[in-house]
Design an enzyme around this catalytic site. Structure first.
Site, PDB file in Angstrom:
ATOM      1  N   LYS A  91       4.024   0.884   7.050  1.00 61.79           N
ATOM      2  CA  LYS A  91       3.883  -0.520   6.615  1.00 61.79           C
ATOM      3  C   LYS A  91       5.098  -0.970   5.794  1.00 61.79           C
ATOM      4  CE  LYS A  91      -0.073   0.125   4.423  1.00 61.79           C
ATOM      5  NZ  LYS A  91      -0.337   1.564   4.648  1.00 61.79           N
TER       6      LYS A  91
ATOM      7  N   ARG B 141      -7.304  -4.027   0.886  1.00 60.51           N
ATOM      8  CA  ARG B 141      -7.647  -2.631   1.151  1.00 60.51           C
ATOM      9  C   ARG B 141      -9.154  -2.402   1.102  1.00 60.51           C
ATOM     10  NH1 ARG B 141      -2.548   0.078  -0.525  1.00 60.51           N
ATOM     11  NH2 ARG B 141      -2.702   2.318  -0.259  1.00 60.51           N
TER      12      ARG B 141
ATOM     13  N   ARG C 176       8.301  12.584   2.859  1.00 57.09           N
ATOM     14  CA  ARG C 176       8.830  11.279   2.445  1.00 57.09           C
ATOM     15  C   ARG C 176       9.408  11.361   1.035  1.00 57.09           C
ATOM     16  NH1 ARG C 176       5.082   5.894   2.338  1.00 57.09           N
ATOM     17  NH2 ARG C 176       3.983   6.916   0.632  1.00 57.09           N
TER      18      ARG C 176
ATOM     19  N   ARG D  71       6.881  10.673  -4.193  1.00 61.48           N
ATOM     20  CA  ARG D  71       5.879   9.966  -4.984  1.00 61.48           C
ATOM     21  C   ARG D  71       4.823  10.941  -5.487  1.00 61.48           C
ATOM     22  NH1 ARG D  71       3.959   4.788  -1.589  1.00 61.48           N
ATOM     23  NH2 ARG D  71       1.988   5.625  -2.334  1.00 61.48           N
TER      24      ARG D  71
ATOM     25  N   ARG E  49      -6.331  10.225  -0.061  1.00 62.13           N
ATOM     26  CA  ARG E  49      -6.003   8.826   0.269  1.00 62.13           C
ATOM     27  C   ARG E  49      -6.479   8.488   1.681  1.00 62.13           C
ATOM     28  NH1 ARG E  49       0.119   9.105  -0.635  1.00 62.13           N
ATOM     29  NH2 ARG E  49       0.200   6.958   0.085  1.00 62.13           N
TER      30      ARG E  49
HETATM   31  P1  AMP Z   1       0.607   2.393  -1.506  1.00 62.20           P
HETATM   32  O1  AMP Z   1       1.975   2.336  -2.102  1.00 62.20           O
HETATM   33  O2  AMP Z   1       0.242   1.145  -0.744  1.00 62.20           O
HETATM   34  O3  AMP Z   1       0.372   3.660  -0.710  1.00 62.20           O
HETATM   35  O4  AMP Z   1      -0.425   2.434  -2.727  1.00 62.20           O
HETATM   36  C1  AMP Z   1      -0.396   3.505  -3.655  1.00 62.20           C
HETATM   37  C2  AMP Z   1      -1.666   3.471  -4.498  1.00 62.20           C
HETATM   38  O5  AMP Z   1      -1.733   2.233  -5.223  1.00 62.20           O
HETATM   39  C3  AMP Z   1      -2.970   3.530  -3.718  1.00 62.20           C
HETATM   40  O6  AMP Z   1      -3.350   4.850  -3.383  1.00 62.20           O
HETATM   41  C4  AMP Z   1      -3.936   2.886  -4.714  1.00 62.20           C
HETATM   42  O7  AMP Z   1      -4.254   3.778  -5.769  1.00 62.20           O
HETATM   43  C5  AMP Z   1      -3.073   1.786  -5.327  1.00 62.20           C
HETATM   44  N1  AMP Z   1      -3.191   0.517  -4.555  1.00 62.20           N
HETATM   45  C6  AMP Z   1      -2.198  -0.129  -3.875  1.00 62.20           C
HETATM   46  N2  AMP Z   1      -2.673  -1.249  -3.302  1.00 62.20           N
HETATM   47  C7  AMP Z   1      -3.990  -1.311  -3.611  1.00 62.20           C
HETATM   48  C8  AMP Z   1      -5.036  -2.220  -3.290  1.00 62.20           C
HETATM   49  N3  AMP Z   1      -4.819  -3.292  -2.502  1.00 62.20           N
HETATM   50  N4  AMP Z   1      -6.281  -1.986  -3.787  1.00 62.20           N
HETATM   51  C9  AMP Z   1      -6.505  -0.916  -4.578  1.00 62.20           C
HETATM   52  N5  AMP Z   1      -5.585  -0.001  -4.891  1.00 62.20           N
HETATM   53  C10 AMP Z   1      -4.321  -0.192  -4.426  1.00 62.20           C
END
Ligand code: AMP
Length: 220
Positions: free
Chosen positions: A20, A95, A131, A164, A175
């Site tokens: 994404k 999400r 990554r 990360r 996740r």
């Molecule tokens: P990402 O970078 O999109 O993989 O997000 C990393 C982490 O941020 C996720 O595992 C969640 O803990 C938190 N997070 C990001 N976006 C959301 C969202 N829309 N709703 C809830 N938690 C989020």
């Protein structure tokens, strides 16, 4: 360039590691609309030690979702900004069903384009464990398939590359479970509204981008 139908609200759905962020960065250049990643916004809050950052960190380190109300306040504040007037690309949000419903109420009559980036669990784990991400600009690299020119240094901004905290295999599995339980139901939510397009993401990123752009009449 956007040629018609303002604003263009593009939602990228898909499991962690489906690409994404990579696609959003490329679409941002083509379509001249900002890429909004709630994960990046939250990580910035953590770096700046804000109250939101402190609250979010515990959830993120465990691979859990941050509560809807926190994410939605942060999102609505961001998309109300001037640079979003012609549209924006949402990466990692919505999400959960409540987030999708709240976003649709906010959008009113604006119909988003929703693209589901589909990838198998085996490929997701292979991608995420290899990554590294720029701590400064968020640009992702894959140590085997798209390594940086200089190890540990971002090609784009010279920032430091690091894995990360949530890209370890145990947290990735958590996740993915959270994705299946809380985010995958959005596929049916948007399919029912006839807003959904699904793309197979096991091919290279240029081919995926071509397919996405063919769905967007707005970008040349
Ligand atoms: P990402 O970078 O999109 O993989 O997000 C990393 C982490 O941020 C996720 O595992 C969640 O803990 C938190 N997070 C990001 N976006 C959301 C969202 N829309 N709703 C809830 N938690 C989020």
């Amino acid at each position: 360039m956007i040629t018609d139908a303002y604003p263009l609200v593009l939602i990228l759905l898909g499991p962690p590691g489906s690409g994404k962020g990579t696609q959003a960065k490329m679409i941002q250049e083509k379509c001249e609309i900002p890429h909004i990643s709630t994960g990046d916004l939250l990580r910035e809050h953590i770096r700046n030690s804000t109250d939101l950052g402190k609250e979010a960190k515990g959830f993120m380190d465990k691979g859990q979702l941050v509560p809807d109300s926190l994410v939605l306040d942060m999102l609505f504040e961001r998309i109300a900004q001037k640079d979003c007037a012609k549209g924006y690309i949402l990466d990692g949000v919505p999400r959960t069903l409540p987030q999708a419903e709240a976003l649709q109420s906010y959008l009113g009559k604006t119909i988003p384009v929703v693209i589901n980036l589909d990838l198998s669990e085996k490929q997701i784990i292979e991608r995420l464990t290899k990554r590294v991400t720029c701590e400064n600009c968020g640009h992702p690299y894959h140590l085997l398939y798209s390594p940086p020119k200089k190890p540990g240094i971002c090609d784009l901004c010279g920032g430091h590359l690091a894995q990360r905290a949530d890209d370890t295999e145990a947290v990735i599995r958590k996740r993915l479970k959270v994705y299946q339980e809380q985010t995958a139901p959005l596929i049916a939510f948007y399919a029912d509204k006839k807003m959904l397009h699904t793309i197979d993401c096991s091919v290279n990123k240029e081919t995926i981008l071509e397919q996405i752009l063919s769905i967007l009449p707005h970008c040349s």
